[in-house]
Scaffold this motif. Structure first.
Motif, PDB file in Angstrom:
ATOM      1  N   ASP A 256      44.972  46.324  52.707  1.00 39.78           N
ATOM      2  CA  ASP A 256      45.476  47.038  51.531  1.00 39.78           C
ATOM      3  C   ASP A 256      45.272  46.217  50.258  1.00 39.78           C
ATOM      4  OD1 ASP A 256      46.256  49.098  53.218  1.00 39.78           O
ATOM      5  OD2 ASP A 256      48.373  48.498  53.242  1.00 39.78           O
ATOM      6  N   ALA A 257      45.494  44.914  50.356  1.00 38.43           N
ATOM      7  CA  ALA A 257      45.335  44.052  49.181  1.00 38.43           C
ATOM      8  C   ALA A 257      43.874  44.014  48.729  1.00 38.43           C
ATOM      9  CB  ALA A 257      45.843  42.646  49.485  1.00 38.43           C
ATOM     10  N   LEU A 258      42.947  43.905  49.672  1.00 37.42           N
ATOM     11  CA  LEU A 258      41.532  43.900  49.297  1.00 37.42           C
ATOM     12  C   LEU A 258      41.124  45.224  48.667  1.00 37.42           C
ATOM     13  CD1 LEU A 258      39.857  42.005  52.276  1.00 37.42           C
ATOM     14  CD2 LEU A 258      40.354  41.139  49.977  1.00 37.42           C
ATOM     15  N   ASP A 259      41.646  46.317  49.198  1.00 35.34           N
ATOM     16  CA  ASP A 259      41.360  47.627  48.606  1.00 35.34           C
ATOM     17  C   ASP A 259      41.847  47.670  47.158  1.00 35.34           C
ATOM     18  OD1 ASP A 259      40.206  48.506  50.951  1.00 35.34           O
ATOM     19  OD2 ASP A 259      41.933  49.708  51.576  1.00 35.34           O
ATOM     20  N   ARG A 260      42.992  47.068  46.899  1.00 37.34           N
ATOM     21  CA  ARG A 260      43.550  47.051  45.536  1.00 37.34           C
ATOM     22  C   ARG A 260      42.712  46.157  44.620  1.00 37.34           C
ATOM     23  NH1 ARG A 260      44.379  47.634  41.130  1.00 37.34           N
ATOM     24  NH2 ARG A 260      46.323  47.673  39.970  1.00 37.34           N
ATOM     25  N   VAL A 261      42.238  45.054  45.144  1.00 37.80           N
ATOM     26  CA  VAL A 261      41.458  44.101  44.342  1.00 37.80           C
ATOM     27  C   VAL A 261      40.149  44.720  43.851  1.00 37.80           C
ATOM     28  CG1 VAL A 261      40.134  41.951  44.477  1.00 37.80           C
ATOM     29  CG2 VAL A 261      42.479  42.014  45.313  1.00 37.80           C
ATOM     30  N   VAL A 262      39.524  45.555  44.656  1.00 37.78           N
ATOM     31  CA  VAL A 262      38.235  46.140  44.250  1.00 37.78           C
ATOM     32  C   VAL A 262      38.384  47.512  43.593  1.00 37.78           C
ATOM     33  CG1 VAL A 262      36.904  44.848  45.960  1.00 37.78           C
ATOM     34  CG2 VAL A 262      37.773  47.121  46.537  1.00 37.78           C
ATOM     35  N   ALA A 263      39.608  47.996  43.475  1.00 42.16           N
ATOM     36  CA  ALA A 263      39.852  49.314  42.880  1.00 42.16           C
ATOM     37  C   ALA A 263      39.820  49.238  41.355  1.00 42.16           C
ATOM     38  CB  ALA A 263      41.212  49.848  43.350  1.00 42.16           C
TER      39      ALA A 263
ATOM     40  N   ASN B 239      41.317  49.262  37.604  1.00 40.12           N
ATOM     41  CA  ASN B 239      42.458  48.531  37.034  1.00 40.12           C
ATOM     42  C   ASN B 239      42.714  47.201  37.736  1.00 40.12           C
ATOM     43  OD1 ASN B 239      42.928  50.528  35.081  1.00 40.12           O
ATOM     44  ND2 ASN B 239      44.092  51.728  36.558  1.00 40.12           N
ATOM     45  N   SER B 240      41.648  46.531  38.100  1.00 40.87           N
ATOM     46  CA  SER B 240      41.726  45.193  38.674  1.00 40.87           C
ATOM     47  C   SER B 240      40.896  44.259  37.797  1.00 40.87           C
ATOM     48  CB  SER B 240      41.173  45.188  40.106  1.00 40.87           C
ATOM     49  OG  SER B 240      40.999  43.865  40.552  1.00 40.87           O
ATOM     50  N   GLU B 241      41.570  43.294  37.189  1.00 40.98           N
ATOM     51  CA  GLU B 241      40.874  42.374  36.291  1.00 40.98           C
ATOM     52  C   GLU B 241      39.810  41.570  37.023  1.00 40.98           C
ATOM     53  OE1 GLU B 241      41.919  39.144  32.807  1.00 40.98           O
ATOM     54  OE2 GLU B 241      43.323  39.310  34.498  1.00 40.98           O
ATOM     55  N   LEU B 242      40.096  41.139  38.238  1.00 43.32           N
ATOM     56  CA  LEU B 242      39.116  40.360  38.996  1.00 43.32           C
ATOM     57  C   LEU B 242      37.841  41.170  39.224  1.00 43.32           C
ATOM     58  CD1 LEU B 242      38.549  37.662  40.401  1.00 43.32           C
ATOM     59  CD2 LEU B 242      39.560  38.636  42.478  1.00 43.32           C
ATOM     60  N   ALA B 243      37.994  42.412  39.640  1.00 39.73           N
ATOM     61  CA  ALA B 243      36.818  43.273  39.842  1.00 39.73           C
ATOM     62  C   ALA B 243      36.097  43.525  38.521  1.00 39.73           C
ATOM     63  CB  ALA B 243      37.236  44.590  40.491  1.00 39.73           C
ATOM     64  N   ASP B 244      36.859  43.750  37.464  1.00 41.24           N
ATOM     65  CA  ASP B 244      36.238  43.979  36.154  1.00 41.24           C
ATOM     66  C   ASP B 244      35.411  42.771  35.725  1.00 41.24           C
ATOM     67  OD1 ASP B 244      37.417  46.479  36.011  1.00 41.24           O
ATOM     68  OD2 ASP B 244      39.017  45.855  34.626  1.00 41.24           O
ATOM     69  N   LEU B 245      35.968  41.577  35.907  1.00 45.82           N
ATOM     70  CA  LEU B 245      35.246  40.368  35.501  1.00 45.82           C
ATOM     71  C   LEU B 245      33.974  40.178  36.331  1.00 45.82           C
ATOM     72  CD1 LEU B 245      38.262  37.949  34.966  1.00 45.82           C
ATOM     73  CD2 LEU B 245      36.756  38.900  33.198  1.00 45.82           C
ATOM     74  N   TRP B 246      34.079  40.387  37.644  1.00 50.81           N
ATOM     75  CA  TRP B 246      32.889  40.245  38.487  1.00 50.81           C
ATOM     76  C   TRP B 246      31.842  41.302  38.149  1.00 50.81           C
ATOM     77  CZ3 TRP B 246      31.012  36.300  40.771  1.00 50.81           C
ATOM     78  CH2 TRP B 246      31.843  35.308  41.269  1.00 50.81           C
ATOM     79  N   ASP B 247      32.289  42.507  37.835  1.00 55.71           N
ATOM     80  CA  ASP B 247      31.345  43.579  37.521  1.00 55.71           C
ATOM     81  C   ASP B 247      30.547  43.301  36.250  1.00 55.71           C
ATOM     82  OD1 ASP B 247      32.023  44.951  39.810  1.00 55.71           O
ATOM     83  OD2 ASP B 247      33.374  46.355  38.796  1.00 55.71           O
ATOM     84  N   GLU B 248      31.030  42.398  35.421  1.00 55.64           N
ATOM     85  CA  GLU B 248      30.318  42.021  34.199  1.00 55.64           C
ATOM     86  C   GLU B 248      29.255  40.949  34.445  1.00 55.64           C
ATOM     87  OE1 GLU B 248      33.395  40.786  31.516  1.00 55.64           O
ATOM     88  OE2 GLU B 248      34.190  42.813  31.279  1.00 55.64           O
ATOM     89  N   THR B 249      29.124  40.494  35.682  1.00 57.74           N
ATOM     90  CA  THR B 249      28.185  39.415  35.988  1.00 57.74           C
ATOM     91  C   THR B 249      27.060  39.914  36.891  1.00 57.74           C
ATOM     92  OG1 THR B 249      29.242  38.658  38.042  1.00 57.74           O
ATOM     93  CG2 THR B 249      30.133  37.798  35.955  1.00 57.74           C
ATOM     94  N   VAL B 250      25.994  39.137  36.978  1.00 67.39           N
ATOM     95  CA  VAL B 250      24.897  39.488  37.884  1.00 67.39           C
ATOM     96  C   VAL B 250      25.306  39.315  39.339  1.00 67.39           C
ATOM     97  CG1 VAL B 250      23.103  38.967  36.199  1.00 67.39           C
ATOM     98  CG2 VAL B 250      23.870  37.183  37.761  1.00 67.39           C
ATOM     99  N   ASP B 251      26.339  38.504  39.591  1.00 71.68           N
ATOM    100  CA  ASP B 251      26.800  38.279  40.960  1.00 71.68           C
ATOM    101  C   ASP B 251      27.859  39.280  41.412  1.00 71.68           C
ATOM    102  OD1 ASP B 251      25.154  36.058  41.449  1.00 71.68           O
ATOM    103  OD2 ASP B 251      26.567  34.723  40.424  1.00 71.68           O
TER     104      ASP B 251
ATOM    105  N   TRP C 212      29.598  39.625  45.098  1.00 72.89           N
ATOM    106  CA  TRP C 212      31.038  39.411  45.278  1.00 72.89           C
ATOM    107  C   TRP C 212      31.668  40.608  45.987  1.00 72.89           C
ATOM    108  CZ3 TRP C 212      35.205  42.168  43.247  1.00 72.89           C
ATOM    109  CH2 TRP C 212      36.470  41.616  43.516  1.00 72.89           C
ATOM    110  N   ARG C 213      31.314  41.815  45.540  1.00 72.57           N
ATOM    111  CA  ARG C 213      31.857  43.015  46.200  1.00 72.57           C
ATOM    112  C   ARG C 213      31.447  43.063  47.668  1.00 72.57           C
ATOM    113  NH1 ARG C 213      34.475  46.989  43.595  1.00 72.57           N
ATOM    114  NH2 ARG C 213      34.632  46.809  41.337  1.00 72.57           N
ATOM    115  N   ASN C 214      30.221  42.669  47.985  1.00 71.66           N
ATOM    116  CA  ASN C 214      29.779  42.627  49.385  1.00 71.66           C
ATOM    117  C   ASN C 214      30.584  41.617  50.185  1.00 71.66           C
ATOM    118  OD1 ASN C 214      27.857  44.669  49.332  1.00 71.66           O
ATOM    119  ND2 ASN C 214      26.221  43.270  48.715  1.00 71.66           N
ATOM    120  N   SER C 215      30.908  40.475  49.591  1.00 74.28           N
ATOM    121  CA  SER C 215      31.693  39.469  50.311  1.00 74.28           C
ATOM    122  C   SER C 215      33.099  39.987  50.594  1.00 74.28           C
ATOM    123  CB  SER C 215      31.732  38.143  49.550  1.00 74.28           C
ATOM    124  OG  SER C 215      32.544  38.224  48.400  1.00 74.28           O
TER     125      SER C 215
END
Length: 145
Positions: A95-102, A104-116, A120-123
């Motif tokens: 459930d926590a991982l689902d929330r992290v990639v959903a 309104n998640s700052e971590l996902a937003d930051l990663w989505d702004e990068t080439v990696d 990261w989403r695959n990991s």
């Protein structure tokens, strides 16, 4: 945020989480993992980056104890062994991982702004797959109706 790779402990927040876990008495360590997961799950509007990174690290510790899980071998992970993980924590980690990639998640937003970002989403997807594997599918039906 200091981040040097896509791994669950390859950022300052997760490394700090691992240090805090090492400083926690053994009988209270499961509570630290539980807290990291529930903070991410219970984030109402926006999941902040530190909580997201800690949730990914906690999920990686749980996945390491599952069949097919990779051991946490980075020097930034915890030095002390983590207690045996319960099925409840395994479910919360999913459930926590689902929330992290959903959304309104700052971590996902930051990663989505990068080439990696896709790597990261695959990991994270791989971690989730270890925690909640898909049932094996049969090539042919066992019988016909």
């Amino acid at each position: 945020m200091g981040t040097w790779d896509i791994g669950p402990f390859e950022n300052d927040m997760a490394a700090d989480f691992a240090d805090a876990l090492d400083e926690t008495p053994h009988d209270q360590r499961e509570g630290v993992v539980l807290s990291a997961l529930t903070q991410a799950i219970q984030a109402q509007d926006y999941l902040e980056c530190p909580e997201g990174a800690e949730a990914v690290a906690a999920a990686a510790l749980i996945a390491a104890q599952c069949p097919g899980g990779e051991p946490v071998s980075t020097s930034y992970g915890p030095d002390e062994p983590v207690p045996t993980i319960t099925d409840e924590l395994r479910s919360l980690a999913v459930d926590a991982l689902d929330r992290v990639v959903a959304e309104n998640s700052e971590l996902a937003d930051l990663w989505d702004e990068t080439v990696d970002g896709p790597a990261w989403r695959n990991s994270v997807r791989r971690l989730r797959g270890v925690l909640d594997p898909e049932p094996e599918r049969l090539e042919e039906p066992l019988f016909e109706l």
